[in-house]
Scaffold this motif. Structure first.
Motif, short mmCIF file in Angstrom:
data_model
loop_
_atom_site.label_atom_id
_atom_site.label_comp_id
_atom_site.label_asym_id
_atom_site.label_seq_id
_atom_site.Cartn_x
_atom_site.Cartn_y
_atom_site.Cartn_z
N VAL A 132 8.51 -1.88 -9.50
CA VAL A 132 8.35 -1.25 -8.19
C VAL A 132 6.86 -1.13 -7.91
O VAL A 132 6.08 -0.77 -8.79
CB VAL A 132 9.01 0.15 -8.17
N GLU A 133 6.46 -1.43 -6.69
CA GLU A 133 5.07 -1.30 -6.26
C GLU A 133 5.00 -0.37 -5.07
O GLU A 133 5.80 -0.48 -4.14
CB GLU A 133 4.49 -2.65 -5.87
N SER A 177 5.61 4.50 2.84
CA SER A 177 6.74 3.67 3.28
C SER A 177 6.55 2.25 2.78
O SER A 177 7.33 1.38 3.08
CB SER A 177 6.84 3.68 4.80
N ALA A 178 5.48 2.04 2.03
CA ALA A 178 5.15 0.71 1.53
C ALA A 178 5.63 0.56 0.09
O ALA A 178 4.85 0.32 -0.82
CB ALA A 178 3.66 0.46 1.65
N ILE A 179 6.92 0.72 -0.12
CA ILE A 179 7.49 0.58 -1.45
C ILE A 179 8.24 -0.75 -1.48
O ILE A 179 9.04 -1.05 -0.60
CB ILE A 179 8.47 1.73 -1.77
N SER A 180 7.94 -1.54 -2.49
CA SER A 180 8.62 -2.82 -2.60
C SER A 180 9.01 -3.07 -4.05
O SER A 180 8.44 -2.49 -4.97
CB SER A 180 7.72 -3.95 -2.09
N MET A 181 9.97 -3.93 -4.23
CA MET A 181 10.43 -4.29 -5.56
C MET A 181 10.08 -5.75 -5.81
O MET A 181 10.32 -6.62 -4.96
CB MET A 181 11.94 -4.07 -5.66
N THR A 182 9.48 -6.04 -6.95
CA THR A 182 9.10 -7.40 -7.29
C THR A 182 10.30 -8.16 -7.86
O THR A 182 11.34 -7.56 -8.14
CB THR A 182 7.94 -7.42 -8.29
N SER A 230 2.04 0.62 -9.69
CA SER A 230 3.19 -0.23 -10.05
C SER A 230 3.63 0.06 -11.47
O SER A 230 2.88 0.57 -12.29
CB SER A 230 2.83 -1.70 -9.88
N ARG A 235 2.16 0.66 -2.33
CA ARG A 235 0.83 0.34 -1.83
C ARG A 235 0.21 1.58 -1.19
O ARG A 235 0.84 2.24 -0.37
CB ARG A 235 0.90 -0.81 -0.83
N THR A 240 -2.65 -0.29 -5.59
CA THR A 240 -1.22 -0.32 -5.83
C THR A 240 -0.87 0.49 -7.07
O THR A 240 -1.55 0.38 -8.09
CB THR A 240 -0.74 -1.77 -6.03
#
Length: 109
Positions: free
Chosen positions: A27-28, A17-22, A37, A30, A35
Motif C-alpha cells: 500500500v502506498e 485520498s491518495a492511497i493506492s495498492m501496488t 509505503s 502519497r 510516499t
C-alpha cells in the motif's frame, strides 16, 4: 464526548485520498513530502476492528523520526488513541478507514 486528533500547532493535516495498492500487494500513501509505503497487515487491522467498538481514523505522522502511526476510535466505554505498527495502519487504511497524514512545515533557512 468526542476525541480529536490534535496535531502540533505548526503542522498541516491532510486527509489522504491518495492511497493506492501496488501489484505486489503493498500500500502506498502519497503525501506532500513523499510516499509512505509498506506491506499491510490485514490480520492485525481486522483484530483492531474487532477489538474496538469503532475505529474513526488511522493517523500517520509523516515527519516524526520513527514515522509514528496510531488509530483513533472508541473502546468499550471511552475514546482511545493507540499506537500501532506501520503495517497495521496500512492494513486499516487499505480496508477503507480514513487516513490522516500530519505534515510539519520545513524550517526556513
Amino acid at each position: 464526548m468526542t476525541y480529536a486528533v490534535e496535531p502540533p500547532r505548526d503542522a498541516s493535516v491532510q486527509l489522504s485520498s491518495a492511497i493506492s495498492m501496488t501489484d505486489d500487494g503493498d500500500v502506498e500513501i502519497r503525501t506532500k513530502r513523499g510516499t509512505i509505503s509498506g506491506t499491510p497487515d490485514h490480520d492485525a487491522g481486522a483484530q483492531w476492528l474487532r477489538t474496538l467498538r469503532r475505529v474513526d481514523s488511522v493517523v500517520f505522522d509523516a515527519d516524526s523520526a520513527e514515522r509514528s502511526t496510531f488509530i483513533v476510535g472508541v473502546g468499550h466505554r471511552r475514546p482511545v488513541r493507540r499506537h500501532v505498527s506501520l503495517e497495521t495502519a496500512l492494513g486499516l487504511a487499505a480496508a477503507g478507514i480514513p487516513a490522516i497524514v500530519i505534515v510539519r512545515p520545513r524550517p526556513k533557512s
